[in-house]
Design a protein around this motif. Structure first.
Motif, PDB file in Angstrom:
ATOM      1  N   THR A   1       6.793 -12.126  14.595  1.00  0.00           N
ATOM      2  CA  THR A   1       6.983 -10.748  14.227  1.00  0.00           C
ATOM      3  C   THR A   1       5.680 -10.227  13.464  1.00  0.00           C
ATOM      4  N   ASP A   2       5.041 -11.089  12.741  1.00  0.00           N
ATOM      5  CA  ASP A   2       3.732 -10.699  11.997  1.00  0.00           C
ATOM      6  C   ASP A   2       2.838 -10.081  12.762  1.00  0.00           C
ATOM      7  N   GLY A   3       2.481 -11.008  14.052  1.00  0.00           N
ATOM      8  CA  GLY A   3       1.428 -10.507  15.069  1.00  0.00           C
ATOM      9  C   GLY A   3       2.148  -9.135  15.439  1.00  0.00           C
ATOM     10  N   ILE A   4       3.300  -8.968  15.799  1.00  0.00           N
ATOM     11  CA  ILE A   4       3.612  -7.694  16.442  1.00  0.00           C
ATOM     12  C   ILE A   4       3.586  -6.373  15.439  1.00  0.00           C
ATOM     13  N   ILE A   5       3.927  -6.778  14.099  1.00  0.00           N
ATOM     14  CA  ILE A   5       3.914  -5.731  13.205  1.00  0.00           C
ATOM     15  C   ILE A   5       2.236  -5.310  12.968  1.00  0.00           C
ATOM     16  N   GLY A   6       1.463  -6.438  12.858  1.00  0.00           N
ATOM     17  CA  GLY A   6      -0.214  -6.158  12.727  1.00  0.00           C
ATOM     18  C   GLY A   6      -0.771  -5.162  14.050  1.00  0.00           C
ATOM     19  N   THR A   7      -0.115  -5.543  15.312  1.00  0.00           N
ATOM     20  CA  THR A   7      -0.609  -4.731  16.339  1.00  0.00           C
ATOM     21  C   THR A   7       0.023  -3.156  16.400  1.00  0.00           C
ATOM     22  N   VAL A   8       1.273  -3.067  16.124  1.00  0.00           N
ATOM     23  CA  VAL A   8       1.934  -1.910  16.103  1.00  0.00           C
ATOM     24  C   VAL A   8       1.207  -0.929  15.147  1.00  0.00           C
ATOM     25  N   ARG A   9       0.790  -1.597  14.052  1.00  0.00           N
ATOM     26  CA  ARG A   9       0.315  -0.731  12.821  1.00  0.00           C
ATOM     27  C   ARG A   9      -1.231  -0.098  13.151  1.00  0.00           C
ATOM     28  N   ARG A  10      -1.637  -0.775  14.266  1.00  0.00           N
ATOM     29  CA  ARG A  10      -3.216  -0.249  14.565  1.00  0.00           C
ATOM     30  C   ARG A  10      -2.840   1.247  15.143  1.00  0.00           C
ATOM     31  N   ASP A  11      -1.641   1.437  15.849  1.00  0.00           N
ATOM     32  CA  ASP A  11      -1.278   2.857  16.209  1.00  0.00           C
ATOM     33  C   ASP A  11      -0.354   3.571  15.129  1.00  0.00           C
ATOM     34  N   LEU A  12       0.370   2.925  14.749  1.00  0.00           N
ATOM     35  CA  LEU A  12       1.369   3.439  13.758  1.00  0.00           C
ATOM     36  C   LEU A  12       1.337   2.922  12.311  1.00  0.00           C
ATOM     37  N   PRO A  13       0.272   3.159  11.611  1.00  0.00           N
ATOM     38  CA  PRO A  13      -0.050   2.434  10.375  1.00  0.00           C
ATOM     39  C   PRO A  13       1.151   2.547   9.244  1.00  0.00           C
ATOM     40  N   SER A  14       1.676   3.507   9.567  1.00  0.00           N
ATOM     41  CA  SER A  14       2.919   3.633   8.334  1.00  0.00           C
ATOM     42  C   SER A  14       4.331   3.126   9.001  1.00  0.00           C
ATOM     43  N   VAL A  15       4.386   2.471   9.907  1.00  0.00           N
ATOM     44  CA  VAL A  15       5.759   1.772  10.609  1.00  0.00           C
ATOM     45  C   VAL A  15       6.261   0.784   9.605  1.00  0.00           C
ATOM     46  N   SER A  16       7.195   0.662   9.059  1.00  0.00           N
ATOM     47  CA  SER A  16       7.828  -0.062   8.315  1.00  0.00           C
ATOM     48  C   SER A  16       8.306  -1.569   9.146  1.00  0.00           C
ATOM     49  N   HIS A  17       8.156  -2.656   8.456  1.00  0.00           N
ATOM     50  CA  HIS A  17       8.728  -3.935   8.809  1.00  0.00           C
ATOM     51  C   HIS A  17      10.179  -3.824   9.391  1.00  0.00           C
ATOM     52  N   GLN A  18      10.801  -3.240   8.691  1.00  0.00           N
ATOM     53  CA  GLN A  18      12.207  -2.816   9.292  1.00  0.00           C
ATOM     54  C   GLN A  18      12.347  -2.182  10.410  1.00  0.00           C
ATOM     55  N   ALA A  19      11.564  -1.130  10.642  1.00  0.00           N
ATOM     56  CA  ALA A  19      11.222  -0.323  11.979  1.00  0.00           C
ATOM     57  C   ALA A  19      11.040  -1.596  13.128  1.00  0.00           C
ATOM     58  N   VAL A  20      10.167  -2.355  12.701  1.00  0.00           N
ATOM     59  CA  VAL A  20       9.856  -3.372  13.974  1.00  0.00           C
ATOM     60  C   VAL A  20      10.719  -4.147  14.196  1.00  0.00           C
ATOM     61  N   TYR A  21      11.431  -4.872  13.163  1.00  0.00           N
ATOM     62  CA  TYR A  21      12.565  -5.700  13.142  1.00  0.00           C
ATOM     63  C   TYR A  21      13.901  -5.061  13.897  1.00  0.00           C
ATOM     64  N   ASP A  22      14.155  -4.054  13.819  1.00  0.00           N
ATOM     65  CA  ASP A  22      15.064  -3.265  14.407  1.00  0.00           C
ATOM     66  C   ASP A  22      14.783  -2.936  15.821  1.00  0.00           C
ATOM     67  N   SER A  23      13.521  -2.520  16.057  1.00  0.00           N
ATOM     68  CA  SER A  23      13.189  -2.407  17.523  1.00  0.00           C
ATOM     69  C   SER A  23      13.282  -3.839  18.337  1.00  0.00           C
ATOM     70  N   LEU A  24      12.703  -4.837  17.671  1.00  0.00           N
ATOM     71  CA  LEU A  24      12.755  -6.129  18.180  1.00  0.00           C
ATOM     72  C   LEU A  24      14.245  -6.390  18.767  1.00  0.00           C
ATOM     73  N   ARG A  25      15.106  -6.220  17.680  1.00  0.00           N
ATOM     74  CA  ARG A  25      16.639  -6.484  17.966  1.00  0.00           C
ATOM     75  C   ARG A  25      17.071  -5.660  19.070  1.00  0.00           C
ATOM     76  N   THR A  26      16.808  -4.336  19.082  1.00  0.00           N
ATOM     77  CA  THR A  26      17.379  -3.475  20.218  1.00  0.00           C
ATOM     78  C   THR A  26      16.832  -3.819  21.358  1.00  0.00           C
ATOM     79  N   LEU A  27      15.883  -4.054  21.443  1.00  0.00           N
ATOM     80  CA  LEU A  27      14.932  -4.441  22.819  1.00  0.00           C
ATOM     81  C   LEU A  27      15.348  -5.687  23.126  1.00  0.00           C
ATOM     82  N   THR A  28      15.574  -6.689  22.385  1.00  0.00           N
ATOM     83  CA  THR A  28      16.094  -7.824  22.891  1.00  0.00           C
ATOM     84  C   THR A  28      17.484  -7.830  23.582  1.00  0.00           C
TER      85      THR A  28
END
Length: 149
Positions: free
Chosen positions: A37-64
């Motif tokens: 998740t840390d690697g994913i958050i870091g990569t996502v934040r290159r394009d979406l700097p203000s994305v929250s950890h929770q948004a990434v966690y929620d996205s991962l759960r939904t996509l899974t």
């Protein structure tokens, strides 16, 4: 890899709403193999700097849950995510550095392995994790000719 339009189409095909965090997570997983998740958050934040950890966690759960992402968690490791789904492949994990690589089906048709006793279950998937040393770690442990003298 894929484009944002490809990712949006994948989301729609599974009945999911297209959101920037979901598209960004799919894009990140196209770049990163077996990402935590840390690697994913870091990569996502290159394009979406203000994305929250929770948004990434929620996205991962939904996509899974939708089958667009696969979550694996080898013993002693944090959860890892990958975008290679639907083919029932397996993994090999380095005992030394933790590197993970894909291994295609062990033998035969999916689920790749036949259980000796299925206990009445209708088995549709098998998960196998091979353990060993990656080439770099194995080379580091191999004695050189100067070590033998």
């Amino acid at each position: 890899m894929g484009s944002d339009a490809d990712f949006a189409e994948r989301l729609r095909a599974t009945g999911l709403r297209v959101t920037k965090p979901r598209v960004a997570v799919l894009a990140a997983l196209g770049e990163l193999a077996h990402a935590d998740t840390d690697g994913i958050i870091g990569t996502v934040r290159r394009d979406l700097p203000s994305v929250s950890h929770q948004a990434v966690y929620d996205s991962l759960r939904t996509l899974t849950d939708a089958g667009l992402v696969r979550r694996i968690q080898p013993t002693g490791s944090v959860a890892r995510y990958e975008s290679r789904v639907g083919d029932n492949h397996h993994h090999v994990v380095c005992r030394s550095c933790g590197e993970i690589a894909d291994v295609d089906c062990a033998l035969g048709d999916a689920p790749c392995l036949t259980a000796s006793d299925d206990s009445g279950f209708l088995i549709d998937e098998a998960e196998v994790i091979y353990w060993g040393l990656c080439p770099d770690c194995a080379a580091a442990r191999t004695p050189t000719s100067t070590d033998l003298t």
